[in-house]
Design a protein around this motif. Structure first.
Motif, PDB file in Angstrom:
ATOM      1  N   GLU A   1      12.080   4.585  11.626  1.00 27.31           N
ATOM      2  CA  GLU A   1      10.768   3.942  11.355  1.00 27.31           C
ATOM      3  C   GLU A   1       9.805   4.738  12.365  1.00 27.31           C
ATOM      4  O   GLU A   1       8.502   4.811  11.857  1.00 27.31           O
ATOM      5  N   VAL A   2      10.166   5.113  13.656  1.00 27.25           N
ATOM      6  CA  VAL A   2       9.095   5.657  14.491  1.00 27.25           C
ATOM      7  C   VAL A   2       8.524   6.863  14.002  1.00 27.25           C
ATOM      8  O   VAL A   2       7.342   6.994  14.244  1.00 27.25           O
ATOM      9  N   LYS A   3       9.126   7.683  13.384  1.00 32.59           N
ATOM     10  CA  LYS A   3       8.847   8.960  12.795  1.00 32.59           C
ATOM     11  C   LYS A   3       8.187   8.685  11.449  1.00 32.59           C
ATOM     12  O   LYS A   3       7.058   9.235  11.423  1.00 32.59           O
ATOM     13  N   ALA A   4       8.519   7.713  10.781  1.00 34.71           N
ATOM     14  CA  ALA A   4       8.007   7.592   9.232  1.00 34.71           C
ATOM     15  C   ALA A   4       6.591   6.921   9.405  1.00 34.71           C
ATOM     16  O   ALA A   4       5.718   7.166   8.780  1.00 34.71           O
ATOM     17  N   ILE A   5       6.415   5.844  10.346  1.00 32.58           N
ATOM     18  CA  ILE A   5       5.146   5.040  10.220  1.00 32.58           C
ATOM     19  C   ILE A   5       3.759   5.829  10.339  1.00 32.58           C
ATOM     20  O   ILE A   5       2.924   5.638   9.733  1.00 32.58           O
ATOM     21  N   PRO A   6       3.900   6.880  11.606  1.00 33.91           N
ATOM     22  CA  PRO A   6       2.547   7.573  11.618  1.00 33.91           C
ATOM     23  C   PRO A   6       2.378   8.532  10.441  1.00 33.91           C
ATOM     24  O   PRO A   6       1.207   8.580  10.078  1.00 33.91           O
ATOM     25  N   GLU A   7       3.433   8.818   9.702  1.00 34.35           N
ATOM     26  CA  GLU A   7       3.241   9.813   8.596  1.00 34.35           C
ATOM     27  C   GLU A   7       2.683   8.801   7.218  1.00 34.35           C
ATOM     28  O   GLU A   7       1.719   9.353   6.698  1.00 34.35           O
ATOM     29  N   LEU A   8       3.136   7.596   7.233  1.00 31.07           N
ATOM     30  CA  LEU A   8       2.643   6.981   6.115  1.00 31.07           C
ATOM     31  C   LEU A   8       1.095   6.193   6.303  1.00 31.07           C
ATOM     32  O   LEU A   8       0.453   6.559   5.553  1.00 31.07           O
ATOM     33  N   LEU A   9       0.893   6.119   7.666  1.00 31.23           N
ATOM     34  CA  LEU A   9      -0.733   5.742   8.165  1.00 31.23           C
ATOM     35  C   LEU A   9      -1.443   6.625   7.661  1.00 31.23           C
ATOM     36  O   LEU A   9      -2.630   6.272   7.283  1.00 31.23           O
ATOM     37  N   ALA A  10      -1.258   7.869   7.831  1.00 32.19           N
ATOM     38  CA  ALA A  10      -2.021   9.023   7.940  1.00 32.19           C
ATOM     39  C   ALA A  10      -2.279   9.272   6.429  1.00 32.19           C
ATOM     40  O   ALA A  10      -3.433   9.904   5.958  1.00 32.19           O
ATOM     41  N   LEU A  11      -1.696   8.579   5.388  1.00 26.16           N
ATOM     42  CA  LEU A  11      -1.854   8.930   3.999  1.00 26.16           C
ATOM     43  C   LEU A  11      -2.933   7.818   3.435  1.00 26.16           C
ATOM     44  O   LEU A  11      -3.144   7.837   2.131  1.00 26.16           O
ATOM     45  N   LEU A  12      -3.246   6.778   4.407  1.00 31.81           N
ATOM     46  CA  LEU A  12      -4.093   5.599   3.829  1.00 31.81           C
ATOM     47  C   LEU A  12      -5.632   5.466   4.532  1.00 31.81           C
ATOM     48  O   LEU A  12      -5.677   6.098   5.601  1.00 31.81           O
ATOM     49  N   ASP A  13      -6.263   4.912   3.476  1.00 27.55           N
ATOM     50  CA  ASP A  13      -7.678   4.655   4.296  1.00 27.55           C
ATOM     51  C   ASP A  13      -7.468   3.338   5.034  1.00 27.55           C
ATOM     52  O   ASP A  13      -7.757   2.271   4.092  1.00 27.55           O
ATOM     53  N   LEU A  14      -7.271   3.208   6.293  1.00 24.47           N
ATOM     54  CA  LEU A  14      -7.254   2.179   6.973  1.00 24.47           C
ATOM     55  C   LEU A  14      -8.564   1.785   7.935  1.00 24.47           C
ATOM     56  O   LEU A  14      -8.378   0.865   8.625  1.00 24.47           O
ATOM     57  N   LYS A  15      -9.673   2.390   7.569  1.00 24.61           N
ATOM     58  CA  LYS A  15     -10.846   2.212   8.467  1.00 24.61           C
ATOM     59  C   LYS A  15     -11.185   0.720   8.469  1.00 24.61           C
ATOM     60  O   LYS A  15     -11.322   0.087   7.575  1.00 24.61           O
ATOM     61  N   GLY A  16     -11.254   0.127   9.747  1.00 25.23           N
ATOM     62  CA  GLY A  16     -11.698  -1.342  10.100  1.00 25.23           C
ATOM     63  C   GLY A  16     -10.638  -2.286   9.999  1.00 25.23           C
ATOM     64  O   GLY A  16     -10.827  -3.402  10.242  1.00 25.23           O
TER      65      GLY A  16
ATOM     66  N   ALA B   1       3.329   4.696  21.637  1.00 21.20           N
ATOM     67  CA  ALA B   1       2.171   5.526  21.778  1.00 21.20           C
ATOM     68  C   ALA B   1       1.744   6.260  20.497  1.00 21.20           C
ATOM     69  O   ALA B   1       0.537   6.403  20.155  1.00 21.20           O
ATOM     70  N   GLN B   2       2.853   6.974  19.794  1.00 20.23           N
ATOM     71  CA  GLN B   2       2.669   7.670  18.816  1.00 20.23           C
ATOM     72  C   GLN B   2       2.148   6.987  17.645  1.00 20.23           C
ATOM     73  O   GLN B   2       0.928   7.233  16.884  1.00 20.23           O
ATOM     74  N   VAL B   3       2.542   5.404  17.365  1.00 23.92           N
ATOM     75  CA  VAL B   3       1.946   4.791  16.316  1.00 23.92           C
ATOM     76  C   VAL B   3       0.729   4.500  16.545  1.00 23.92           C
ATOM     77  O   VAL B   3      -0.197   4.285  15.815  1.00 23.92           O
ATOM     78  N   ALA B   4       0.427   3.999  17.894  1.00 27.86           N
ATOM     79  CA  ALA B   4      -0.971   3.594  18.409  1.00 27.86           C
ATOM     80  C   ALA B   4      -1.857   4.632  17.945  1.00 27.86           C
ATOM     81  O   ALA B   4      -3.093   4.353  17.632  1.00 27.86           O
ATOM     82  N   GLN B   5      -1.587   5.786  18.290  1.00 30.35           N
ATOM     83  CA  GLN B   5      -2.398   6.929  18.048  1.00 30.35           C
ATOM     84  C   GLN B   5      -2.792   7.325  16.458  1.00 30.35           C
ATOM     85  O   GLN B   5      -3.884   7.538  16.377  1.00 30.35           O
ATOM     86  N   ALA B   6      -1.871   7.128  15.680  1.00 32.17           N
ATOM     87  CA  ALA B   6      -1.876   7.278  14.371  1.00 32.17           C
ATOM     88  C   ALA B   6      -2.836   6.152  13.902  1.00 32.17           C
ATOM     89  O   ALA B   6      -3.704   6.264  12.966  1.00 32.17           O
TER      90      ALA B   6
ATOM     91  N   LEU C   1       0.707  -1.202  -0.071  1.00 29.80           N
ATOM     92  CA  LEU C   1      -0.016   0.243   0.013  1.00 29.80           C
ATOM     93  C   LEU C   1       0.910   1.418   0.119  1.00 29.80           C
ATOM     94  O   LEU C   1       0.585   2.199  -0.546  1.00 29.80           O
ATOM     95  N   ALA C   2       2.032   1.332   0.575  1.00 34.16           N
ATOM     96  CA  ALA C   2       2.661   2.645   0.631  1.00 34.16           C
ATOM     97  C   ALA C   2       4.110   2.043   1.327  1.00 34.16           C
ATOM     98  O   ALA C   2       4.373   1.053   1.773  1.00 34.16           O
ATOM     99  N   GLN C   3       5.282   2.977   0.681  1.00 33.35           N
ATOM    100  CA  GLN C   3       6.747   2.769   1.373  1.00 33.35           C
ATOM    101  C   GLN C   3       7.200   3.859   1.568  1.00 33.35           C
ATOM    102  O   GLN C   3       6.942   5.191   0.796  1.00 33.35           O
ATOM    103  N   ALA C   4       8.409   4.207   2.323  1.00 28.29           N
ATOM    104  CA  ALA C   4       9.150   5.168   2.625  1.00 28.29           C
ATOM    105  C   ALA C   4      10.519   4.873   3.013  1.00 28.29           C
ATOM    106  O   ALA C   4      10.648   4.069   3.842  1.00 28.29           O
TER     107      ALA C   4
END
Length: 388
Positions: free
Chosen positions: A160-175, A187-192, A149-152
């Motif tokens: 990875e800690v900084k990149a993961i929330p940024e990548l997740l914010a770009l995708l439709d992951l509902k459900g 906690a930042q990744v969990a929040q994203a 779905l995405a790469q960075a």
């Protein structure tokens, strides 16, 4: 024939739909070959087995007449230097944004699907910008659809800690259920994940300090075999094959946040701690591993064990295929942008080869066939662009 005629022209128009917004990094007076032509020829070359700038140029030269049936190429095909200059100057972030647009239109709903986030080093690619370190990429992988779905690119595993929330914010992951290894257990990744309206299952290790120690103590009675150990659910499975016998056990406990370390309060929707025990016997030797996880899901051990195991599909489904089928780890591209952009071409090629289903052989055989047969190569392209 020119661009837009026949099936080849149809594919080009659809590629233009998703990649036409790419800005050409070259000075206008030096553009003998259109950016779209360079991209189409490079993608075809990688699908057909080309690896590196010289092989892309060789492939384009041997297929020049075929390309001329659906591309306008008044100056012939690009040289190896042209391929190198274009992909080393092209902004990887812009190329990746076009890739996400393409993939998201191709992807089915991610509801209840395990979406694995994991990093991979491209060991042969050494860029000056990384001071000799391997190019390290973070991938977001839909495990059931076997779709990237995405790469960075990041500066090694710590990035990875900084990149993961940024990548997740770009995708439709509902459900979806997002799984991440220990590098992204924050906690930042969990929040994203929660902001994306998804659930998380994150691998917990010693880098989480007090929280890790608390979960270890929570499951200590289970590890010590105490009869009255408190768990909310437990599951066990066995598997045998290829000379290996494996037993997997999982225990899940609903967390009482008031009893957890203070840091747990920053984790949104944190509900459950999980402990996994893997016992593998092979060749007369037995290995036992213990792992811990935090999740926003209820304490249902069987379901959680399945999700945790599914996460590792990214290794076989993506990383192994890139190394074994496309030879990624042996590729030598020294420029950082060039290595990152060629890596994305490889992932586009792998996606196309996987989705072409008229031929039963696996990816390596399909790749060879695409190199031998122009009609089959076009069929591979049609499989991922005309279904959108």
């Amino acid at each position: 024939m020119g661009q837009g005629e026949g099936e080849g022209g149809q594919v080009v128009e659809l590629i233009l739909k998703h990649f036409g917004t790419l800005r050409d990094p070259r000075v206008a007076r030096t553009r003998r070959h259109a950016l779209l032509n360079v991209l189409v020829m490079a993608l075809c070359g990688v699908i057909a087995g080309a690896d590196g700038w010289k092989q892309l140029a060789l492939f384009a030269r041997t297929r020049a007449r075929w390309f001329a049936t659906f591309l306008e190429i008044p100056h012939g095909v690009p040289s190896a230097d042209t391929f190198r200059r274009v992909f080393c100057a092209l902004r990887p972030q812009a190329f990746e944004a076009c890739f996400r647009s393409w993939v998201q239109e191709m992807a089915q709903t991610l509801r209840e699907e395990v979406v694995a986030v994991d990093g991979k080093s491209v060991r042969g690619a050494l860029g000056k910008a990384l001071a000799g370190s391997p190019l390290h990429l973070v991938h977001v992988w839909a495990t059931q659809q076997r779709l990237l779905l995405a790469q960075a690119a990041v500066q090694g595993a710590p990035g990875e800690v900084k990149a993961i929330p940024e990548l997740l914010a770009l995708l439709d992951l509902k459900g979806a259920v997002v799984t991440v290894d220990a590098n992204g257990c924050t906690a930042q990744v969990a929040q994203a994940v929660v902001q994306a309206q998804a659930d998380y299952v994150l691998c917990l290790k010693g880098n989480r300090g007090p929280l890790y120690a608390y979960v270890q103590d929570l499951f200590a009675p289970v590890r010590e075999g105490q009869a009255r150990a408190r768990v909310d659910s437990h599951s066990r499975s066995e598997e045998e094959g290829h000379g290996r016998h494996e037993v997997r056990s999982a225990w899940a406990v609903a967390l009482k946040l008031e009893a957890c370390p203070k840091s747990a309060s920053t984790w949104p929707k944190l509900k459950t701690a999980v402990m996994m025990r893997r016992e593998r016997t092979q060749g007369g030797k037995t290995q036992v591993q213990w792992h811990y996880y935090l999740t926003s899901l209820p304490p249902k051990a069987r379901k959680l064990a399945r999700i945790i195991r599914t996460h590792w599909g990214v290794e076989n489904g993506l990383h192994w295929s890139l190394d074994v089928c496309l030879g990624e780890d042996s590729r030598r591209i020294r420029d950082h942008n060039g290595a990152q952009n060629f890596a994305l071409l490889s992932r586009m090629a792998l996606t196309a080869l996987r989705r072409e289903s008229t031929e039963k052989p696996g990816v390596p055989s399909r790749r060879k066939l695409a190199g031998w047969d122009n009609d089959y190569l076009l069929r591979v392209l049609m499989a991922v662009f005309t279904d959108l």
